[in-house]
Design a protein around this motif. Structure first.
Motif, PDB file in Angstrom:
ATOM      1  N   ALA A  35     -75.309  69.688 -43.260  1.00  0.00           N
ATOM      2  CA  ALA A  35     -74.971  69.210 -41.914  1.00  0.00           C
ATOM      3  C   ALA A  35     -74.441  70.349 -41.060  1.00  0.00           C
ATOM      4  CB  ALA A  35     -73.935  68.086 -42.000  1.00  0.00           C
ATOM      5  N   ALA A  36     -73.652  71.221 -41.653  1.00  0.00           N
ATOM      6  CA  ALA A  36     -73.124  72.366 -40.909  1.00  0.00           C
ATOM      7  C   ALA A  36     -74.248  73.295 -40.467  1.00  0.00           C
ATOM      8  CB  ALA A  36     -72.106  73.122 -41.759  1.00  0.00           C
ATOM      9  N   THR A  37     -75.233  73.490 -41.321  1.00  0.00           N
ATOM     10  CA  THR A  37     -76.348  74.368 -40.994  1.00  0.00           C
ATOM     11  C   THR A  37     -77.277  73.750 -39.947  1.00  0.00           C
ATOM     12  OG1 THR A  37     -76.287  75.313 -43.221  1.00  0.00           O
ATOM     13  CG2 THR A  37     -78.315  75.618 -41.974  1.00  0.00           C
ATOM     14  N   ASP A  43     -67.088  73.770 -37.848  1.00  0.00           N
ATOM     15  CA  ASP A  43     -66.815  75.151 -37.430  1.00  0.00           C
ATOM     16  C   ASP A  43     -67.907  76.147 -37.826  1.00  0.00           C
ATOM     17  OD1 ASP A  43     -64.439  74.412 -36.234  1.00  0.00           O
ATOM     18  OD2 ASP A  43     -63.263  74.728 -38.062  1.00  0.00           O
ATOM     19  N   ARG A  44     -69.127  75.692 -37.845  1.00  0.00           N
ATOM     20  CA  ARG A  44     -70.241  76.585 -38.136  1.00  0.00           C
ATOM     21  C   ARG A  44     -71.284  76.454 -37.048  1.00  0.00           C
ATOM     22  NH1 ARG A  44     -73.086  76.197 -43.760  1.00  0.00           N
ATOM     23  NH2 ARG A  44     -71.010  76.677 -44.493  1.00  0.00           N
ATOM     24  N   LYS A  45     -71.904  77.553 -36.706  1.00  0.00           N
ATOM     25  CA  LYS A  45     -72.970  77.546 -35.705  1.00  0.00           C
ATOM     26  C   LYS A  45     -74.257  77.035 -36.353  1.00  0.00           C
ATOM     27  CE  LYS A  45     -75.439  80.583 -32.600  1.00  0.00           C
ATOM     28  NZ  LYS A  45     -75.818  81.949 -32.323  1.00  0.00           N
ATOM     29  N   ALA A  46     -74.961  76.159 -35.647  1.00  0.00           N
ATOM     30  CA  ALA A  46     -76.214  75.609 -36.164  1.00  0.00           C
ATOM     31  C   ALA A  46     -77.274  76.692 -36.245  1.00  0.00           C
ATOM     32  CB  ALA A  46     -76.704  74.475 -35.267  1.00  0.00           C
ATOM     33  N   SER A  47     -78.080  76.592 -37.274  1.00  0.00           N
ATOM     34  CA  SER A  47     -79.226  77.474 -37.402  1.00  0.00           C
ATOM     35  C   SER A  47     -80.305  76.988 -36.441  1.00  0.00           C
ATOM     36  CB  SER A  47     -79.734  77.445 -38.843  1.00  0.00           C
ATOM     37  OG  SER A  47     -80.776  78.343 -39.041  1.00  0.00           O
ATOM     38  N   TRP A  55     -82.781  77.025 -41.709  1.00  0.00           N
ATOM     39  CA  TRP A  55     -82.819  75.671 -41.192  1.00  0.00           C
ATOM     40  C   TRP A  55     -83.450  74.729 -42.210  1.00  0.00           C
ATOM     41  CZ3 TRP A  55     -86.546  72.024 -39.886  1.00  0.00           C
ATOM     42  CH2 TRP A  55     -86.083  70.942 -39.151  1.00  0.00           C
ATOM     43  N   TYR A  56     -84.531  75.149 -42.848  1.00  0.00           N
ATOM     44  CA  TYR A  56     -85.191  74.325 -43.853  1.00  0.00           C
ATOM     45  C   TYR A  56     -84.280  74.085 -45.052  1.00  0.00           C
ATOM     46  CZ  TYR A  56     -89.374  75.044 -41.103  1.00  0.00           C
ATOM     47  OH  TYR A  56     -90.273  75.067 -40.083  1.00  0.00           O
ATOM     48  N   LEU A  62     -78.909  68.757 -46.785  1.00  0.00           N
ATOM     49  CA  LEU A  62     -78.416  67.511 -46.210  1.00  0.00           C
ATOM     50  C   LEU A  62     -79.048  66.296 -46.896  1.00  0.00           C
ATOM     51  CD1 LEU A  62     -76.750  66.009 -44.092  1.00  0.00           C
ATOM     52  CD2 LEU A  62     -78.640  66.334 -42.487  1.00  0.00           C
ATOM     53  N   VAL A  63     -80.366  66.288 -47.002  1.00  0.00           N
ATOM     54  CA  VAL A  63     -81.074  65.140 -47.581  1.00  0.00           C
ATOM     55  C   VAL A  63     -80.764  65.000 -49.073  1.00  0.00           C
ATOM     56  CG1 VAL A  63     -83.355  64.182 -48.113  1.00  0.00           C
ATOM     57  CG2 VAL A  63     -82.896  65.166 -45.852  1.00  0.00           C
TER      58      VAL A  63
END
Length: 150
Positions: A35-37, A43-47, A55-56, A62-63
Motif C-alpha cells: 500500500a505504501a508503494t 510516510d512513503r512516496k508512491a511509485s 510499482w508491480y 498488496l494483493v
C-alpha cells in the motif's frame, strides 16, 4: 502412573493458533509495504504507476499480503510473495554487500523466509479458507508428540 502434560505437548497443541497469528501479522506487514508503494501512504512516496519493477512489486505485495492476512489461497500467495522477496534481495540489495545488514536487505530476507515457512506449514488457524471448509484451512498438525504409544 500419572500423566503430566509436558511443555512440548502444550506448545504443540497451540501451534496452529500461533502459526495463524504469525500469518496474519506477516500478511498485514506485507500489505502495508504494498500500500505504501502503490498509494504513497505511511510516510512513503508512491511509485509512479507502471514503474518497473517497483510499482508491480507493490501491487503484488498488496494483493498477496491481503490474501495471506485473510488466509485465502494462502500457500499460493505466500509462494509468490517469497519469490518476489528473493528477487528483490538479489536484484536490489545483493550488489551492495554479501550480508543483509550490509546491504539493507534485512526486510526482504525475513519476508522471503517467513512466507516460505507458510508455504510449507499452511495457514494455521483463523484462515477464512478453513472457516468455509475450502482450501488448506486449519487442520491438526501431525506430530510425534500428539500420538501416544499404546
Amino acid at each position: 502412573m500419572t500423566t503430566t502434560p509436558r511443555l512440548g505437548d502444550w506448545l504443540t497443541t497451540r501451534q496452529p493458533f500461533v502459526l495463524g497469528l504469525f500469518r496474519m501479522v506477516l500478511g498485514l506487514l506485507f500489505a502495508s509495504e504494498g500500500a505504501a508503494t502503490v498509494f504513497g501512504v505511511l510516510d512513503r512516496k508512491a511509485s509512479p504507476t507502471g514503474d518497473w519493477p517497483f510499482w508491480y512489486a507493490g501491487v503484488i505485495e498488496l494483493v498477496c499480503g491481503v490474501l495471506v492476512l485473510l488466509g485465502v489461497a494462502t500457500r499460493s500467495a505466500a509462494f509468490l510473495s517469497s519469490g518476489i522477496m528473493a528477487f528483490a534481495y538479489f536484484t536490489e540489495h545483493q550488489q551492495d554487500g554479501l550480508f543483509p545488514l550490509q546491504n539493507g536487505g534485512l526486510s526482504p530476507v525475513l519476508f522471503c523466509w517467513g512466507f516460505l515457512l507458510i508455504v510449507f506449514s499452511g495457514p494455521g488457524a483463523f484462515a477464512l479458507a478453513g472457516l468455509v471448509g475450502r482450501g488448506s484451512g486449519a487442520r491438526p498438525v501431525a506430530s510425534p508428540m500428539t500420538e501416544r504409544a499404546r
